[in-house]
Design an enzyme around this catalytic site. Structure first.
Site, PDB file in Angstrom:
ATOM      1  N   SER A  90      51.280 119.344  42.141  1.00 60.02           N
ATOM      2  CA  SER A  90      52.379 120.226  41.752  1.00 60.02           C
ATOM      3  C   SER A  90      53.698 119.783  42.381  1.00 60.02           C
ATOM      4  CB  SER A  90      52.079 121.657  42.194  1.00 60.02           C
ATOM      5  OG  SER A  90      50.777 122.035  41.820  1.00 60.02           O
TER       6      SER A  90
HETATM    7  N1  SAH Z   1      46.648 122.265  44.025  1.00 52.25           N
HETATM    8  C1  SAH Z   1      46.619 120.894  43.565  1.00 52.25           C
HETATM    9  C2  SAH Z   1      47.101 120.707  42.141  1.00 52.25           C
HETATM   10  C3  SAH Z   1      46.111 121.237  41.194  1.00 52.25           C
HETATM   11  S1  SAH Z   1      46.133 120.616  39.542  1.00 52.25           S
HETATM   12  C4  SAH Z   1      47.381 119.977  44.509  1.00 52.25           C
HETATM   13  O1  SAH Z   1      47.913 120.448  45.517  1.00 52.25           O
HETATM   14  O2  SAH Z   1      47.399 118.771  44.248  1.00 52.25           O
HETATM   15  C5  SAH Z   1      44.949 121.759  38.899  1.00 52.25           C
HETATM   16  C6  SAH Z   1      43.524 121.476  39.301  1.00 52.25           C
HETATM   17  O3  SAH Z   1      42.736 122.555  38.819  1.00 52.25           O
HETATM   18  C7  SAH Z   1      42.963 120.203  38.672  1.00 52.25           C
HETATM   19  O4  SAH Z   1      42.538 119.322  39.664  1.00 52.25           O
HETATM   20  C8  SAH Z   1      41.781 120.720  37.828  1.00 52.25           C
HETATM   21  O5  SAH Z   1      40.655 119.857  37.848  1.00 52.25           O
HETATM   22  C9  SAH Z   1      41.476 122.039  38.507  1.00 52.25           C
HETATM   23  N2  SAH Z   1      40.757 123.020  37.681  1.00 52.25           N
HETATM   24  C10 SAH Z   1      40.979 123.373  36.399  1.00 52.25           C
HETATM   25  N3  SAH Z   1      40.077 124.311  36.011  1.00 52.25           N
HETATM   26  C11 SAH Z   1      39.283 124.560  37.090  1.00 52.25           C
HETATM   27  C12 SAH Z   1      38.179 125.432  37.325  1.00 52.25           C
HETATM   28  N4  SAH Z   1      37.672 126.244  36.380  1.00 52.25           N
HETATM   29  N5  SAH Z   1      37.613 125.422  38.548  1.00 52.25           N
HETATM   30  C13 SAH Z   1      38.078 124.597  39.527  1.00 52.25           C
HETATM   31  N6  SAH Z   1      39.111 123.764  39.367  1.00 52.25           N
HETATM   32  C14 SAH Z   1      39.716 123.741  38.158  1.00 52.25           C
END
Ligand code: SAH
Length: 215
Positions: free
Chosen positions: A62
């Site tokens: 992000s």
């Molecule tokens: N917080 C992260 C950015 C997250 S991007 C950082 O600091 O880099 C969003 C993430 O959510 C992705 O890696 C994706 O794989 C995950 N995601 C999406 N759906 C999900 C679910 N149902 N359970 C767990 N993770 C999920």
């Protein structure tokens, strides 16, 4: 942190303040965590820009200002047990680890969890537990949580996550359609139920059901 990383981090902190991140504890936590550790390859030269960047498995780390504003909205205290849904690069979890007692972070991609876990170990962030799981069901075995942060967009705040929030707890979650502008929502739970307020417009990858297939 190297001198260059520290200098770049100070530049990033200026962008955070300008973008509305005012909470001193949040700024200190973000000063302590080198974003450059969480970005490898082609985009590493842009690690200190206030911009989202691609990471493995087609996901994104992000934008730092959004990380700061979400963390600020979460109002984490040193006694809190926090759940993060969407480990991604691990950057957000690392920041939370400086503010909370204990952080559980889950991602549906095993590879992201493994790589983030290696960085947590290298940085000595011993209060983070990273697990591969579908976070839309929360993490029942560790519930309830003082704070929950969802870093992928859901159409509505997932019911299991609301159920796993303590009375007095706070959850932040981007809500809206994928591929559209979503709204970051803060949910507070008290004895009477749930209160919602809108924090800011955001754009996140979607919260998907089930586990990712690529390792
Ligand atoms: N917080 C992260 C950015 C997250 S991007 C950082 O600091 O880099 C969003 C993430 O959510 C992705 O890696 C994706 O794989 C995950 N995601 C999406 N759906 C999900 C679910 N149902 N359970 C767990 N993770 C999920």
């Amino acid at each position: 942190m190297s001198d260059a990383a520290a200098e770049n981090t100070m530049r990033l902190l200026f962008a955070l303040r300008t973008g509305g991140v005012r909470d001193k504890r949040v700024l200190e936590a973000m000063e302590a965590i080198d974003r450059g550790r969480f970005i490898t390859g082609l985009f590493s030269t842009r690690a200190y820009d206030d911009t989202p960047l691609p990471i493995a498995c087609g996901q994104t780390i992000s934008q730092p200002t959004v990380v700061g504003l979400m963390t600020q909205a979460l109002q984490v205290t040193p006694r809190d047990k926090v759940l993060e849904v969407g480990t991604g690069s691990g950057y957000q979890a690392a920041i939370l680890s400086k503010l909370a007692r204990r952080v559980y972070t889950v991602d549906r991609h095993a590879r992201l969890v493994r790589e983030a876990g290696q960085i947590f170990d290298a940085l000595g962030l011993a209060n983070i537990t990273a697990m591969t799981a579908d976070g839309s069901h929360g993490l029942p075995e560790q519930a309830p949580f003082d704070r929950i942060i969802v870093t992928a967009a859901a159409e509505d705040p997932p019911g299991p996550l609301l159920a796993q929030l303590k009375i007095g707890g706070i959850m932040v979650v981007p809500v809206g359609q994928a591929e559209a502008v979503q709204t970051l929502i803060r949910v507070r739970r008290d004895e009477r139920g749930f209160d919602y307020d809108e924090i800011l417009p955001v754009r996140f990858v979607p919260l998907l059901e089930g586990l990712g297939r690529d390792g």
